[in-house]
Design a protein around this motif. Structure first.
Motif, PDB file in Angstrom:
ATOM      1  N   LYS A  99       0.849  -1.185   0.000  1.00  0.00           N
ATOM      2  CA  LYS A  99       0.000   0.000   0.000  1.00  0.00           C
ATOM      3  C   LYS A  99       0.889   1.242   0.000  1.00  0.00           C
ATOM      4  N   THR A 100       0.512   2.241  -0.760  1.00  0.00           N
ATOM      5  CA  THR A 100       1.194   3.528  -0.729  1.00  0.00           C
ATOM      6  C   THR A 100       0.312   4.525  -0.007  1.00  0.00           C
ATOM      7  N   ILE A 101       0.819   5.059   1.075  1.00  0.00           N
ATOM      8  CA  ILE A 101       0.093   6.046   1.870  1.00  0.00           C
ATOM      9  C   ILE A 101       0.569   7.435   1.437  1.00  0.00           C
ATOM     10  N   TYR A 102      -0.402   8.266   1.022  1.00  0.00           N
ATOM     11  CA  TYR A 102      -0.082   9.621   0.586  1.00  0.00           C
ATOM     12  C   TYR A 102      -0.471  10.621   1.682  1.00  0.00           C
ATOM     13  N   LEU A 103       0.448  11.569   1.948  1.00  0.00           N
ATOM     14  CA  LEU A 103       0.217  12.571   2.983  1.00  0.00           C
ATOM     15  C   LEU A 103       0.078  13.950   2.343  1.00  0.00           C
ATOM     16  N   ARG A 104      -0.939  14.674   2.795  1.00  0.00           N
ATOM     17  CA  ARG A 104      -1.108  16.077   2.399  1.00  0.00           C
ATOM     18  C   ARG A 104      -1.098  16.935   3.663  1.00  0.00           C
ATOM     19  N   LEU A 105      -0.193  17.924   3.700  1.00  0.00           N
ATOM     20  CA  LEU A 105      -0.120  18.883   4.798  1.00  0.00           C
ATOM     21  C   LEU A 105      -0.500  20.254   4.257  1.00  0.00           C
ATOM     22  N   VAL A 106      -1.474  20.906   4.916  1.00  0.00           N
ATOM     23  CA  VAL A 106      -1.926  22.239   4.494  1.00  0.00           C
ATOM     24  C   VAL A 106      -1.692  23.196   5.644  1.00  0.00           C
ATOM     25  N   ASN A 107      -0.968  24.313   5.369  1.00  0.00           N
ATOM     26  CA  ASN A 107      -0.631  25.273   6.421  1.00  0.00           C
ATOM     27  C   ASN A 107      -1.817  26.187   6.746  1.00  0.00           C
ATOM     28  N   PRO A 108      -1.716  27.041   7.767  1.00  0.00           N
ATOM     29  CA  PRO A 108      -2.844  27.912   8.156  1.00  0.00           C
ATOM     30  C   PRO A 108      -3.297  28.860   7.046  1.00  0.00           C
ATOM     31  N   GLU A 109      -2.394  29.154   6.089  1.00  0.00           N
ATOM     32  CA  GLU A 109      -2.751  30.038   4.975  1.00  0.00           C
ATOM     33  C   GLU A 109      -3.463  29.286   3.850  1.00  0.00           C
ATOM     34  N   GLY A 110      -3.703  27.975   4.045  1.00  0.00           N
ATOM     35  CA  GLY A 110      -4.406  27.178   3.044  1.00  0.00           C
ATOM     36  C   GLY A 110      -3.523  26.687   1.926  1.00  0.00           C
ATOM     37  N   GLN A 111      -2.201  26.783   2.086  1.00  0.00           N
ATOM     38  CA  GLN A 111      -1.269  26.345   1.058  1.00  0.00           C
ATOM     39  C   GLN A 111      -0.772  24.932   1.353  1.00  0.00           C
ATOM     40  N   LEU A 112      -0.677  24.131   0.269  1.00  0.00           N
ATOM     41  CA  LEU A 112      -0.176  22.774   0.431  1.00  0.00           C
ATOM     42  C   LEU A 112       1.330  22.810   0.604  1.00  0.00           C
ATOM     43  N   LEU A 130       7.381  28.369   8.442  1.00  0.00           N
ATOM     44  CA  LEU A 130       6.130  27.893   9.017  1.00  0.00           C
ATOM     45  C   LEU A 130       5.618  28.904  10.038  1.00  0.00           C
ATOM     46  N   THR A 131       4.309  29.078  10.071  1.00  0.00           N
ATOM     47  CA  THR A 131       3.679  30.038  10.984  1.00  0.00           C
ATOM     48  C   THR A 131       2.748  29.298  11.936  1.00  0.00           C
ATOM     49  N   PRO A 132       2.523  29.878  13.100  1.00  0.00           N
ATOM     50  CA  PRO A 132       1.589  29.235  14.046  1.00  0.00           C
ATOM     51  C   PRO A 132       0.168  29.215  13.462  1.00  0.00           C
ATOM     52  N   GLY A 133      -0.623  28.248  13.905  1.00  0.00           N
ATOM     53  CA  GLY A 133      -2.014  28.198  13.467  1.00  0.00           C
ATOM     54  C   GLY A 133      -2.503  26.776  13.228  1.00  0.00           C
ATOM     55  N   ASP A 134      -3.595  26.685  12.448  1.00  0.00           N
ATOM     56  CA  ASP A 134      -4.298  25.417  12.200  1.00  0.00           C
ATOM     57  C   ASP A 134      -3.699  24.717  10.983  1.00  0.00           C
ATOM     58  N   TYR A 135      -3.140  23.507  11.218  1.00  0.00           N
ATOM     59  CA  TYR A 135      -2.569  22.696  10.138  1.00  0.00           C
ATOM     60  C   TYR A 135      -3.506  21.502   9.873  1.00  0.00           C
ATOM     61  N   THR A 136      -3.691  21.196   8.606  1.00  0.00           N
ATOM     62  CA  THR A 136      -4.559  20.078   8.215  1.00  0.00           C
ATOM     63  C   THR A 136      -3.709  18.909   7.763  1.00  0.00           C
ATOM     64  N   VAL A 137      -4.040  17.707   8.271  1.00  0.00           N
ATOM     65  CA  VAL A 137      -3.360  16.464   7.885  1.00  0.00           C
ATOM     66  C   VAL A 137      -4.379  15.565   7.190  1.00  0.00           C
ATOM     67  N   GLU A 138      -4.061  15.149   5.953  1.00  0.00           N
ATOM     68  CA  GLU A 138      -4.920  14.224   5.209  1.00  0.00           C
ATOM     69  C   GLU A 138      -4.090  13.030   4.761  1.00  0.00           C
ATOM     70  N   LEU A 139      -4.680  11.818   4.889  1.00  0.00           N
ATOM     71  CA  LEU A 139      -4.026  10.585   4.468  1.00  0.00           C
ATOM     72  C   LEU A 139      -4.900   9.871   3.433  1.00  0.00           C
ATOM     73  N   PHE A 140      -4.254   9.360   2.366  1.00  0.00           N
ATOM     74  CA  PHE A 140      -4.972   8.697   1.272  1.00  0.00           C
ATOM     75  C   PHE A 140      -4.279   7.392   0.922  1.00  0.00           C
ATOM     76  N   THR A 141      -5.084   6.413   0.443  1.00  0.00           N
ATOM     77  CA  THR A 141      -4.556   5.201  -0.170  1.00  0.00           C
ATOM     78  C   THR A 141      -5.679   4.464  -0.884  1.00  0.00           C
ATOM     79  N   ASP A 142      -5.314   3.727  -1.923  1.00  0.00           N
ATOM     80  CA  ASP A 142      -6.276   2.914  -2.690  1.00  0.00           C
ATOM     81  C   ASP A 142      -7.480   3.715  -3.180  1.00  0.00           C
TER      82      ASP A 142
END
Length: 302
Positions: A222-235, A277-289
């Protein structure tokens, strides 16, 4: 009258009076005969006129009956009945024209027309019976057709219900095959790999998680893909793209694992910081299959 006796004179006078009376009587009888004949003629004419009027009324009633069923006759699919009906209707109209032309003056012709009326009435009754029979048959077919439509609608409803059930079952089976992740965390690291709580000093972001046991998920790599999005909404990118719902999606990092159906704890994916990197809300998303396994939010402080 000189020299004639009174008897002779009386006889002559009586004879003259008798002749006058006889003449007057003859005239009276002739006059009475003429009056009787004229009265008889007038009576016959009145009788003919009355019979002609009755005949006209019967024609009107008959024609009205034809017109009452004309719309139904026009809707008949049976051409034979329709042609016979039309012929009888044309005959009624022809006789009506003859009657209205005032050529009908004889008792014999009126009698003929009365006979024709009787025949046409019989035909009308016959055609009306056929029309009613066809209407009832059509009504039965319409009712049968409605019943079939209702059955088809019911079957369609059942098919839709079964389809929905199958879709739900398929969705449940699909979801059962989907990998689950638990214990997702986002941690900032220093250059030496130790924890750094100040996001502005972080040199590496680490996402860790556990994949529980799932016997329904197909085993294999399985390949696990990670997406990190910073508080400014940028990947926070840098690891290329992957396919998701028919689109190429950029990701931050990826990791290959071998899944055998058993739990895999402590899986870690790293992203090397290459921007501020700036302080704030970071989004973590994980994908596979082709599935999004999770989407979590983490507050990173200074």
């Amino acid at each position: 009258m000189k020299g004639k006796s009174p008897i002779v004179i009386l006889t002559i006078v009586l004879a003259a009076l008798l002749l006058i009376a006889v003449g007057f009587g003859v005239v009276q009888v002739a006059s009475l005969k003429s009056q009787v004949h004229e009265a008889k003629m007038q009576n016959e004419e009145l009788q003919l006129a009355n019979e002609q009027l009755q005949l006209s009324n019967e024609f009107d009633m008959l024609n009205a009956e034809f017109q009452q069923y004309e719309d139904q006759a026009q809707r008949l699919a049976n051409d034979t009945i329709l042609s016979k009906y039309t012929a009888a209707k044309a005959k009624v109209e022809q006789l009506m024209q003859e009657l209205k032309s005032e050529k009908v003056k004889s008792q014999a012709r009126i009698k003929e027309l009365q006979n024709e009326i009787s025949t046409l009435k019989g035909l009308l009754r016959h055609y009306i019976a056929q029309i009613d029979s066809l209407n009832k048959e059509n009504a039965g077919l319409r009712a049968e057709n409605k019943e079939i439509k209702d059955q088809n609608a019911q079957l369609s409803s059942q098919v839709r219900e079964v389809t929905r059930s199958n879709e739900t079952l398929s969705e449940r089976m699909t979801l059962a095959e989907k990998l689950n992740v638990t214990g997702v965390s986002l941690t900032g690291l220093k250059k030496n790999g130790k924890v750094e709580k100040n996001i502005t000093k972080v040199r590496q972001l680490m996402v860790s998680f556990t994949i529980p046991q799932n016997n329904s998920t197909p085993v294999g790599e399985k390949t696990i893909y990670l997406r990190l999005v910073n508080p400014e909404g940028q990947l926070l990118g840098g690891a290329g793209n992957f396919d998701f719902e028919g689109r190429a999606i950029p990701c931050s990092a990826r990791k290959n694992i071998e899944y055998a159906g058993d739990e895999i704890a402590g899986i870690k994916i790293y992203w090397d910081v290459n921007t501020t990197l700036t302080p704030g809300d970071y989004t973590v998303e994980l994908f596979t299959d082709g599935y999004r396994l999770t989407s979590r939010h983490f507050i990173m402080k200074k």
